[in-house]
Motif scaffolding. Structure first.
Motif, mmCIF file in Angstrom:
data_model
loop_
_atom_site.group_PDB
_atom_site.id
_atom_site.type_symbol
_atom_site.label_atom_id
_atom_site.label_comp_id
_atom_site.label_asym_id
_atom_site.label_seq_id
_atom_site.Cartn_x
_atom_site.Cartn_y
_atom_site.Cartn_z
ATOM 1 N N ASN A 96 0.832 -1.214 0.000
ATOM 2 C CA ASN A 96 0.000 0.000 0.000
ATOM 3 C C ASN A 96 0.866 1.264 0.000
ATOM 4 O O ASN A 96 0.489 2.286 -0.571
ATOM 5 N N LYS A 148 0.990 9.577 -5.647
ATOM 6 C CA LYS A 148 1.429 10.935 -5.325
ATOM 7 C C LYS A 148 2.519 11.419 -6.293
ATOM 8 O O LYS A 148 2.966 12.552 -6.207
ATOM 9 N N SER A 151 0.740 4.241 -2.665
ATOM 10 C CA SER A 151 0.599 5.638 -2.225
ATOM 11 C C SER A 151 1.673 6.526 -2.847
ATOM 12 O O SER A 151 1.383 7.622 -3.335
#
Length: 490
Positions: free
Chosen positions: A398, A406, A402
């Motif tokens: 995860n 981003k 992420s």
């Protein structure tokens, strides 16, 4: 006979150098200072620097090793000997961190960024430079911190300039970077280091201002650079850059006092003379083209053709050399395990954690695949759904998702920590894969949708689909084969 004499002198010098007894730290420093001269930025200097490095290593003189490694990497990079340069660069980075010489570690990353942008991987070069900036706060000495900051600005400028974007999109950025460089450079206390950094900044400033057609301001900084040249010395790489910048101003700004095609030609020829003496071939090639343009304006077409041919000949030799060096280095460069991504204390812990995660993924994923195959429930979908994804959604996984969403600069190197063989496998299939290609493949490996990639990279869905198509061609993935499943099996 004339060619034999320098060769014999060189052999004598090398034999004499090798025959010396074990040297002290003071002796190593003294010889290193002498070898730092531009006249030793060649094979002779490389031989002596390398031998001196091993002598410094023999007596565990770490500061001397670091200084010598920097110069060795600079020379090898200029020769496009990237394989060897990266090996020494690895020692330089490791040693700099171990003795907490963060300014040297930053410079090592700047040299690595140079290799990336020479391979036209400008986004990755930018990431490496951004990561280097994270270490600035670790340098307690204000003077050293300022010098390290100027190095980052220099390589940021060249990374922008070499990206060959439309002038309107990068000229302001170049000017901004060169001004930041100048503002830091003038505050450096050491006279020689200040002269070097200021000269660097004024040369880059003049180039930036010419792009923006701000010729009067360019003249101002050219004069400042001329004063610093007296301190730093003409017969240097920066001397070549200065006379090229002077010629550019004289050629483009005819209102500048004394400017004309003849004065520009004189400046270019002076730059060529120094460049040829130093073996500064990349810059000499550009200068030949500029001289050819002047002769075109003077309608001296014979000399124009002569200098165009000179430029073309150098271009061919440089291209062959760089391509050979970059093709040899790709697997080593792109499989780099990301030692600049986190601080040294974080790396080992993260590696152990991700190794454990990878083991869990293999066991659980393998069981799920076996069960699904037995039940005949795996279908050839355009995208593998989360239920059929053999990658367990762990915290580490995860975290990678992420970082990707981003568009975080640390994503690529963090991904390689989690999947250390990923880039090597791709490069085994196609050695010409670039970092941008491998990074895109990482998104597919993580099961990211086309729309997600488009949003995070700020490009159109169509552009992402085009990239997918090109990746298929490069890796030989047929149109009938599910791309996501192919990467999950890799």
């Amino acid at each position: 006979m004339k060619t034999k004499i320098p060769l014999l002198l060189l052999i004598f010098n090398i034999v004499f150098f090798y025959s010396q007894e074990k040297k002290t730290e003071k002796q190593i420093d003294s010889i290193t200072t002498a070898l730092w001269s531009s006249k030793f930025f060649n094979d002779e200097g490389l031989v002596k620097l390398t031998e001196l490095y091993y002598q410094a290593k023999e007596i565990d003189y770490e500061e001397g090793q670091i200084r010598l490694l920097k110069r060795i990497v600079e020379i090898k990079s200029s020769y496009s000997d990237f394989i060897s340069a990266l090996q020494y660069l690895k020692y330089l980075k490791s040693l700099s961190l171990s003795v907490q010489q963060y300014e040297e570690y930053i410079y090592a990353n700047c040299l690595e960024a140079k290799i990336f942008f020479m391979d036209k991987n400008y986004s990755q070069a930018k990431k490496v430079l951004n990561l280097a900036e994270r270490y600035l706060y670790k340098i307690p000495d204000k003077e050293k911190r300022r010098k390290a900051k100027t190095e980052i600005y220099i390589y940021q400028w060249y990374n922008f300039e070499k990206s060959k974007l439309p002038k309107s999109s990068y000229a302001d950025s170049l000017l901004s970077i060169s001004k930041k460089l100048y503002n830091e450079a003038v505050l450096i206390e050491n006279d020689h280091k200040r002269a070097k950094s200021v000269l660097y900044s004024t040369n880059l400033m003049v180039n930036s201002l010419i792009l923006l057609k701000k010729y009067e301001e360019a003249v101002k900084y050219l004069k400042i650079g001329g004063q610093e040249l007296k301190t730093f010395g003409e017969v240097t790489y920066l001397g070549v850059d200065y006379y090229e910048a002077k010629g550019d101003v004289e050629f483009n700004f005819k209102h500048y006092k004394g400017s004309s095609n003849d004065s520009a030609l004189a400046s270019y020829n002076k730059a060529i003379k120094i460049g040829e003496a130093l073996g500064y071939t990349a810059k000499t090639k550009e200068l030949y083209s500029k001289v050819a343009e002047i002769y075109r304006e003077k309608e001296d077409y014979a000399k124009q053709a002569l200098f165009l041919q000179k430029s073309s000949n150098l271009e061919d030799s440089i291209q062959v050399k760089e391509n050979k060096g970059l093709n040899e280095v790709k697997s080593l460069l792109y499989a780099n395990k990301g030692d600049v991504t986190e601080t040294p204390s974080q790396n080992r812990t993260l590696l152990y954690f991700l190794s454990a995660v990878a083991l869990i993924i293999i066991v659980i994923g393998g069981g799920k695949l076996y069960f699904n195959k037995k039940k005949n429930k795996i279908q050839p979908l355009e995208k593998v759904t989360s239920e059929k994804d053999p990658i367990v959604k762990t915290n580490a996984y995860n975290h990678l998702i992420s970082l990707a969403l981003k568009n975080d600069s640390s994503f690529y190197l963090t991904f390689l920590e989690a999947f250390p063989d990923f880039s090597e496998k791709l490069l085994n299939i196609n050695p010409l894969m670039k970092i941008s290609d491998i990074e895109f493949c990482a998104y597919i490996k993580l099961n990211l949708e086309t729309k997600q990639i488009a949003i995070m990279k700020k490009i159109s869905v169509r552009a992402v689909e085009g990239k997918k198509y090109r990746i298929r061609k490069k890796l030989g993935i047929s149109a009938e084969e599910n791309m996501y499943i192919w990467f999950l099996k890799l």
